[in-house]
Write an enzyme that holds these catalytic residues in place. Sequence first.
Site: not given
Length: 267
Positions: A95, A119, A247
Amino acid sequence: MSARRVDTGRITLHVREQGRGPLMLFFHGITSNSAVFAPLMEQLSHRFRTVAVDQRGHGLSDKPETGYDADDYAADIAGLIRSLDAGPAILVGHSLGSRNSVTAAASYPDLVRSVVAIDFTPYIETEVFDALESRVNAGDQLFADAAAVKAYLAARYVNLPRAAIDIRAESGYRAVDGGLRPLASPTAMAQTARGLRRDLVPVYRAVSKPVLLVRGADSKLVSADALAKTSRLRPDLPVVVVPGADHYVNEIAPDITVKAITNFVDA
């Protein structure tokens, strides 16, 4: 596993270390910390020097009042690699950490061997960032005790295994009068969340190091469309989509994540 603080010359970062071999650095997502990578480090430390990092504003690292753009985080990565004197490094980012790792690889190619970008891609939709920013700001609250923290995390991260919830609860909060508060600085989180909206297309165009794109098949942050657009932008970058994961790919499916990393590095 050992823990220490590393003075990079621009900021002091808290890191967790395990193993010996080529340097592999891990960078977490927004509001998180280095402890979430312990399951990956356990599996990879037999062949790599694994170092997981509390990024600026997070965990036990320094928390300046300003300086939370992608370039600030990337400069921290470069400074850390130089301080560890063990580059070039393999960067594994989830992320926010993915965004920062790709940015570092584009800006400091001599210090980076390759990147595993979990992700996070260009083309994330505005409404997705709106929802993320709302969740990030809502996390800055006082919790009565550890049980309250775990209940909050279980409701927020509905697909995380209990062991992953426990890691987050035990590593991400500090005792204050009246209970527990997140270690992550609310000022830093607000600035970081806004900075995630920066256009990443030029960075992805520029990066010349090998990059593996990893997406959870059920991710609500990186849509299938966002991944497809990224692949059209850089058709040379390999892609792994992890079934059954949202995620939080590396926490939900650590074994698959480790296999993806090792296959990519060994290719």
